[in-house]
Design a protein around this motif. Structure first.
Motif, PDB file in Angstrom:
ATOM      1  N   GLN A  21       0.909  -1.295  -0.017  1.00 24.84           N
ATOM      2  CA  GLN A  21       0.012   0.020  -0.089  1.00 24.84           C
ATOM      3  C   GLN A  21       0.975   1.272   0.076  1.00 24.84           C
ATOM      4  O   GLN A  21       0.488   2.223  -0.426  1.00 24.84           O
ATOM      5  CB  GLN A  21      -1.102  -0.081   1.336  1.00 24.84           C
ATOM      6  CG  GLN A  21      -1.903  -1.075   0.976  1.00 24.84           C
ATOM      7  CD  GLN A  21      -2.968  -1.145   2.312  1.00 24.84           C
ATOM      8  OE1 GLN A  21      -2.731  -0.472   3.110  1.00 24.84           O
ATOM      9  NE2 GLN A  21      -4.017  -1.929   1.904  1.00 24.84           N
ATOM     10  N   ILE A  22       2.044   1.290   0.494  1.00 17.96           N
ATOM     11  CA  ILE A  22       2.859   2.288   0.758  1.00 17.96           C
ATOM     12  C   ILE A  22       3.468   2.884  -0.572  1.00 17.96           C
ATOM     13  O   ILE A  22       3.520   3.620  -1.177  1.00 17.96           O
ATOM     14  CB  ILE A  22       3.795   2.420   1.737  1.00 17.96           C
ATOM     15  CG1 ILE A  22       3.185   2.347   3.172  1.00 17.96           C
ATOM     16  CG2 ILE A  22       5.243   3.552   1.578  1.00 17.96           C
ATOM     17  CD1 ILE A  22       4.119   2.049   4.435  1.00 17.96           C
ATOM     18  N   THR A  23       3.937   1.486  -1.181  1.00 13.64           N
ATOM     19  CA  THR A  23       4.412   1.561  -2.812  1.00 13.64           C
ATOM     20  C   THR A  23       3.339   2.101  -3.657  1.00 13.64           C
ATOM     21  O   THR A  23       3.582   2.981  -4.421  1.00 13.64           O
ATOM     22  CB  THR A  23       4.914   0.225  -3.237  1.00 13.64           C
ATOM     23  OG1 THR A  23       5.811  -0.327  -2.359  1.00 13.64           O
ATOM     24  CG2 THR A  23       5.436   0.314  -4.620  1.00 13.64           C
ATOM     25  N   SER A 108       7.195  -2.930 -14.005  1.00 13.78           N
ATOM     26  CA  SER A 108       6.969  -1.698 -13.391  1.00 13.78           C
ATOM     27  C   SER A 108       5.494  -1.760 -12.455  1.00 13.78           C
ATOM     28  O   SER A 108       5.299  -1.025 -11.393  1.00 13.78           O
ATOM     29  CB  SER A 108       6.587  -0.466 -14.366  1.00 13.78           C
ATOM     30  OG  SER A 108       5.467  -0.809 -15.113  1.00 13.78           O
ATOM     31  N   GLY A 109       4.935  -2.872 -12.518  1.00 18.87           N
ATOM     32  CA  GLY A 109       3.867  -3.263 -11.798  1.00 18.87           C
ATOM     33  C   GLY A 109       4.240  -3.618 -10.273  1.00 18.87           C
ATOM     34  O   GLY A 109       5.501  -3.517 -10.143  1.00 18.87           O
ATOM     35  N   LEU A 110       3.310  -4.327  -9.532  1.00 18.12           N
ATOM     36  CA  LEU A 110       3.622  -4.712  -8.176  1.00 18.12           C
ATOM     37  C   LEU A 110       3.557  -6.158  -8.010  1.00 18.12           C
ATOM     38  O   LEU A 110       2.611  -6.763  -8.750  1.00 18.12           O
ATOM     39  CB  LEU A 110       2.513  -4.031  -7.233  1.00 18.12           C
ATOM     40  CG  LEU A 110       2.726  -2.434  -6.902  1.00 18.12           C
ATOM     41  CD1 LEU A 110       1.945  -2.167  -6.034  1.00 18.12           C
ATOM     42  CD2 LEU A 110       4.117  -2.300  -6.565  1.00 18.12           C
ATOM     43  N   SER A 111       4.534  -7.006  -7.583  1.00 22.52           N
ATOM     44  CA  SER A 111       4.444  -8.272  -7.286  1.00 22.52           C
ATOM     45  C   SER A 111       4.525  -8.743  -5.933  1.00 22.52           C
ATOM     46  O   SER A 111       4.706  -7.799  -5.100  1.00 22.52           O
ATOM     47  CB  SER A 111       5.875  -8.675  -8.132  1.00 22.52           C
ATOM     48  OG  SER A 111       5.739  -8.496  -9.358  1.00 22.52           O
ATOM     49  N   ASP A 112       4.670  -9.904  -5.545  1.00 20.70           N
ATOM     50  CA  ASP A 112       4.995 -10.325  -4.171  1.00 20.70           C
ATOM     51  C   ASP A 112       5.751 -11.535  -4.390  1.00 20.70           C
ATOM     52  O   ASP A 112       5.427 -12.685  -4.516  1.00 20.70           O
ATOM     53  CB  ASP A 112       3.635 -11.094  -3.743  1.00 20.70           C
ATOM     54  CG  ASP A 112       2.842  -9.906  -2.973  1.00 20.70           C
ATOM     55  OD1 ASP A 112       3.228  -8.813  -2.668  1.00 20.70           O
ATOM     56  OD2 ASP A 112       1.527  -9.989  -3.084  1.00 20.70           O
TER      57      ASP A 112
END
Length: 134
Positions: A21-23, A108-112
């Motif tokens: 969420q901060i990212t 550039s997206g978000l991963s885990d």
């Protein structure tokens, strides 16, 4: 005032979610970190939320920390957030960031992506959770 997230030796689901969420908030604020990840520091026996941005190089870490504080302040007040002592800002050419990029690419997206007990170029990485490395 936001509650403080307890950052411990174990990476919790709560830590994982708030890091993401901060990212996202930093993206919305125009900071768009080139790297965002939790990293377990064996020396300190704790987790650090690390963001890499060229703004650290061009504007200086103090200005970028202020932007991070503003982004965090925009999160809902009931969300626990890590103290600034648990957040590290580095420039996008930082050694650790460059090292991790050799082993992980996210775009550039978000991963885990969990990266544990592995070696890259002779450097042992105890544990990391990567949201972005591009």
């Amino acid at each position: 005032m936001a509650k403080e997230l307890v950052v411990s030796e174990t990476l919790t689901d709560e830590m994982i979610q708030i890091g993401k969420q901060i990212t996202e908030k930093l993206d919305d604020a125009g900071i768009s970190p080139k790297a965002a990840f939790w990293f377990f520091s064996v020396d300190g026996d704790t987790w650090k939320l690390i963001f890499a941005s060229p703004l650290v190089r061009t504007e200086g870490p103090r200005k970028v920390y202020m932007k991070v504080r503003e982004a965090i302040a925009g999160l809902p007040e009931d969300l626990p957030v890590p103290a600034l002592k648990n957040i590290t800002l580095v420039n996008d050419h930082d050694h650790l960031v460059s090292l991790l990029k050799k082993g992980i690419k996210t775009g550039s997206g978000l991963s885990d992506i969990r990266f544990s007990r592995s070696t890259i170029d002779g450097t042992y990485i105890e544990d990391a959770l990567v949201y972005r490395l591009n």
